[in-house]
Structures are given as C-alpha cells and as structure tokens.
Design a protein around this motif. Structure first.
Motif, short mmCIF file in Angstrom:
data_model
loop_
_atom_site.label_atom_id
_atom_site.label_comp_id
_atom_site.label_asym_id
_atom_site.label_seq_id
_atom_site.Cartn_x
_atom_site.Cartn_y
_atom_site.Cartn_z
N SER A 28 14.12 37.52 -31.16
CA SER A 28 14.31 36.12 -30.22
C SER A 28 15.73 35.69 -30.63
O SER A 28 16.25 34.90 -30.03
N GLU A 29 16.19 35.96 -31.83
CA GLU A 29 17.61 35.27 -32.25
C GLU A 29 18.74 36.30 -32.12
O GLU A 29 19.83 35.96 -32.49
N ASP A 30 18.44 37.42 -31.44
CA ASP A 30 19.51 38.27 -31.10
C ASP A 30 20.66 37.76 -30.22
O ASP A 30 20.46 36.96 -29.06
N VAL A 31 21.98 37.95 -30.69
CA VAL A 31 23.25 37.45 -29.68
C VAL A 31 24.14 38.79 -29.75
O VAL A 31 24.06 39.55 -30.55
N LEU A 86 34.30 48.24 -28.52
CA LEU A 86 33.61 47.66 -29.77
C LEU A 86 32.40 46.69 -28.87
O LEU A 86 32.69 45.77 -28.23
N HIS A 87 31.21 46.91 -29.52
CA HIS A 87 30.00 46.35 -29.09
C HIS A 87 28.99 45.98 -30.15
O HIS A 87 28.78 47.19 -30.98
N ALA A 88 28.56 44.83 -30.33
CA ALA A 88 27.76 44.50 -31.57
C ALA A 88 26.50 43.67 -31.01
O ALA A 88 26.70 42.93 -30.24
N LEU A 89 25.34 43.75 -31.74
CA LEU A 89 24.31 43.03 -31.62
C LEU A 89 23.88 42.57 -32.89
O LEU A 89 23.67 43.21 -33.64
N VAL A 90 23.77 41.04 -32.82
CA VAL A 90 23.42 40.65 -34.20
C VAL A 90 22.33 39.78 -34.04
O VAL A 90 21.95 39.00 -33.09
N GLY A 91 21.26 40.20 -35.08
CA GLY A 91 19.91 39.60 -34.85
C GLY A 91 19.54 39.49 -36.29
O GLY A 91 19.97 40.21 -37.25
N ARG A 92 18.28 39.01 -36.41
CA ARG A 92 17.55 39.07 -37.61
C ARG A 92 16.82 40.25 -37.84
O ARG A 92 16.45 40.98 -36.81
N TRP A 148 20.81 38.79 -41.86
CA TRP A 148 20.95 39.15 -40.58
C TRP A 148 21.25 40.79 -40.32
O TRP A 148 21.65 41.46 -41.56
N LEU A 149 21.30 41.18 -39.32
CA LEU A 149 21.51 42.71 -39.13
C LEU A 149 22.45 42.91 -37.86
O LEU A 149 22.37 42.29 -36.76
N ILE A 150 23.47 43.76 -38.14
CA ILE A 150 24.48 43.79 -36.99
C ILE A 150 24.42 45.49 -36.62
O ILE A 150 24.36 46.53 -37.52
#
Length: 151
Positions: A102-105, A91-97, A127-129
C-alpha cells in the motif's frame, strides 16, 4: 464460597477462549493477504529459463549500487567495475515497505553528476528498492536493495 464450577461454565469458558483465538487468527490472515501480494514474477517457470544467463550478464557489468535518503530525496549512485559512474540507459525503481504494497511508490529519477535522485517522502523504518536498469549495451540489471530510513 462462590458458585460451583459447572459443566456449563467450563463449556462457556472454552468456547470464549477458542472463539478469541480463531477471531485473532482470521483477522491476522486477512491483514496479511491484503497488505502483501506475495508476487515476484508472474510465471516462475518462464523466468527460470534465462535466469543463469541473465545473472552472468549482470555480474559481468560489475555494477555496485549505493542508496541514500536525506531530507526527502532518494539518491542512487551506480558505479561500474572501475568505480566510475555506470553507463545506465534506463532506470526504474519501485520503493516500498518490505511487507506492505500500500505504500509503494515509483519515483521519477533525474541524473546529475553521476547520481540518480528523486524527491520522495519515506517514513522512518525499513524500505525495499526494486531496481530495474538497462546498460547502454542492452544488458538488464535487477537488484533488490534494503534501505533503512532514520527519523
């Protein structure tokens, strides 16, 4: 009375007006380009070649993802067709606006009791996952999930 309206004054007013409009447009365009890369896939033609087969395989899994965020912890519950915890290999996720890279984690998830959870600080708002997972049989699962964080 005041000074008469001359051609010179009208020209200066028009130049000032259009100067402000152009300056605002340029500023907004620069901010838009700097904050959102607009790239989903590096080569859309190559991605389209297997799209239908990938989608059918993913739909066959029947996974349903339920995200929650509470007190600095992002949790993902992934269930299979039968409502049981899905058998997720990776499982891998990118969470960001939704509009700012610039706020992606990329949180590090741990699995416990059928729930994937990760500590992450998310400010209030939308937010968008971008979720990328692989089932134990090797089937890829990708989904974009909207998340709204209160407080």
């Amino acid at each position: 009375m005041g000074k008469p309206l001359t051609g010179r004054k009208v020209l200066l007013i028009a130049l000032a007006f259009f100067g402000i409009v152009i300056a605002v447009n340029v500023t907004m365009a620069v901010k838009a380009v700097k904050t959102f890369p607009g790239l989903e896939v590096s080569n859309s033609y190559v991605a389209s070649q297997t799209f239908d087969a990938d989608r059918a395989a993913q739909e066959k899994l029947g996974w349903v993802v339920e995200p929650t965020y509470d007190r600095g912890v992002l949790s993902l519950v992934i269930r299979d067709k039968g409502g049981l915890p899905a058998r997720v290999a990776t499982l891998h996720a990118l969470v960001g606006r939704t509009t700012m890279a610039s706020e992606d984690v990329e949180p590090e998830f741990s699995f416990s009791g059928g729930i994937f959870s990760a500590p992450v600080q998310l400010a209030p708002g939308a937010w968008l996952i971008h979720l990328d997972a692989v089932a134990h049989d090797g089937t890829k699962f990708r989904q974009r999930i909207d998340l709204f964080v209160d407080k």
